[in-house]
Design an enzyme around this catalytic site. Structure first.
Site, mmCIF file in Angstrom:
data_model
loop_
_atom_site.group_PDB
_atom_site.id
_atom_site.type_symbol
_atom_site.label_atom_id
_atom_site.label_comp_id
_atom_site.label_asym_id
_atom_site.label_seq_id
_atom_site.Cartn_x
_atom_site.Cartn_y
_atom_site.Cartn_z
ATOM 1 N N HIS A 1 -7.038 -4.383 10.197
ATOM 2 C CA HIS A 1 -6.770 -4.271 8.851
ATOM 3 C C HIS A 1 -5.552 -4.748 8.562
ATOM 4 O O HIS A 1 -4.548 -5.164 9.082
ATOM 5 C CB HIS A 1 -6.736 -2.692 8.445
ATOM 6 N N ASP B 1 0.932 -1.038 0.003
ATOM 7 C CA ASP B 1 0.001 -0.066 0.135
ATOM 8 C C ASP B 1 0.814 1.359 0.150
ATOM 9 O O ASP B 1 2.087 1.180 0.158
ATOM 10 C CB ASP B 1 -1.074 -0.143 1.183
HETATM 11 P P1 PGA Z 1 2.301 -1.432 12.836
HETATM 12 O O1 PGA Z 1 1.326 -1.120 11.625
HETATM 13 O O2 PGA Z 1 3.382 -2.404 12.392
HETATM 14 O O3 PGA Z 1 2.975 0.086 12.928
HETATM 15 O O4 PGA Z 1 1.629 -1.567 14.089
HETATM 16 C C1 PGA Z 1 0.573 -2.439 11.183
HETATM 17 C C2 PGA Z 1 -0.479 -1.824 10.354
HETATM 18 O O5 PGA Z 1 -0.965 -0.873 10.634
HETATM 19 O O6 PGA Z 1 -0.465 -2.818 9.574
#
Ligand code: PGA
Length: 243
Positions: A138, A67
């Site tokens: 998500h 993304d």
């Molecule tokens: P993070 O984010 O690894 O910074 O916790 C994961 C995500 O939002 O997919």
């Protein structure tokens, strides 16, 4: 689903890196799907070490990141393209032409998403998709919703995602409100999937991802439809795991 549960973040990162390294050695021209976020940083560090100290070779590897924020150019220091360059790509021998990204500044983002799907198809699909997970479960930027597009699309970020990601921006208002993301279908078409999660803030997301119920309101839960998923969890993220 299979589980690798470790005591610490460091062990989780090393186990995941070892898994990825084995996959690269077994298929040097592997196609990887890659995540950003704080979770995979330890895994990327270990992959860099394996490259530098043990000769792990990325010269034939192709990558597709999951993304990108809409509107941020690749040289913006909060763009995911910039993060990947800084955290991983510039430290290993991946060829720039083998790195694929959704372009956040594309004039026609829908066409850009279509281009990305075609590019994935053209290389024969993703062999190994590596995922993190949000506190709201998500995956990529597929936020909880009544329904989700299968293929790459432009998404409105959830309020809790904007909140969670504001720690990287000077002001919360600077966090982009939209992103381009692979869809859940793009993710599930990958041959193998691994997901990394650590810390107690992820325990509910991991519970929802593993509890036997499949719903687009918990995007991680859709991974239960895939036959080859391994979750790398530290013990805090794994407290509510139902195997
Ligand atoms: P993070 O984010 O690894 O910074 O916790 C994961 C995500 O939002 O997919």
């Amino acid at each position: 689903m299979r589980f690798v549960i470790t005591n610490t973040y460091d062990e989780m990162s090393k186990e995941a890196a070892r898994f990825v390294a084995e996959a690269v050695k077994a298929k040097p021209d592997i196609v990887l799907g890659l995540p950003t976020g704080s979770t995979p940083i330890g895994m990327y560090k270990e992959l860099i070490r394996l490259h530098k100290e043990e000769g792990l070779d990325f010269s034939q590897v192709t990558t597709f990141n999951l993304d990108e924020y809409r509107g941020l150019s690749s040289d913006h220091d909060q763009s995911y393209r910039y993060f990947m360059e800084d955290t991983f790509f510039k430290h290993v021998n991946i060829k720039p032409e083998n790195i694929n990204f959704l372009v956040g500044t594309a004039k026609d983002p829908e066409a850009e998403c279509q281009r990305y799907e075609e590019a994935i198809e053209k290389v024969g699909g993703i062999d190994l998709m590596i995922l993190g997970i949000g506190v709201n479960a998500h995956i990529g930027f597929n936020e909880p919703a009544k329904e989700l597009p299968a293929n790459s699309y432009v998404v409105q970020l959830a309020e809790e995602t904007i909140e969670a990601n504001s720690r990287f921006f000077e002001r919360k208002e600077d966090v982009p409100k939209e992103a381009l993301t692979m869809g859940v279908g793009s993710i599930l078409r990958s041959r193998r999937i691994i997901l990394l999660a650590n810390g107690s803030s992820k325990k509910d997301a991991i519970y929802g991802t593993t509890n036997g119920i499949v719903t687009t309101e918990v995007p991680g839960s859709l991974l239960q439809l895939h036959q080859d998923v391994v979750l790398f969890l530290d013990k805090e993220a794994a407290v509510k795991v139902s195997k």
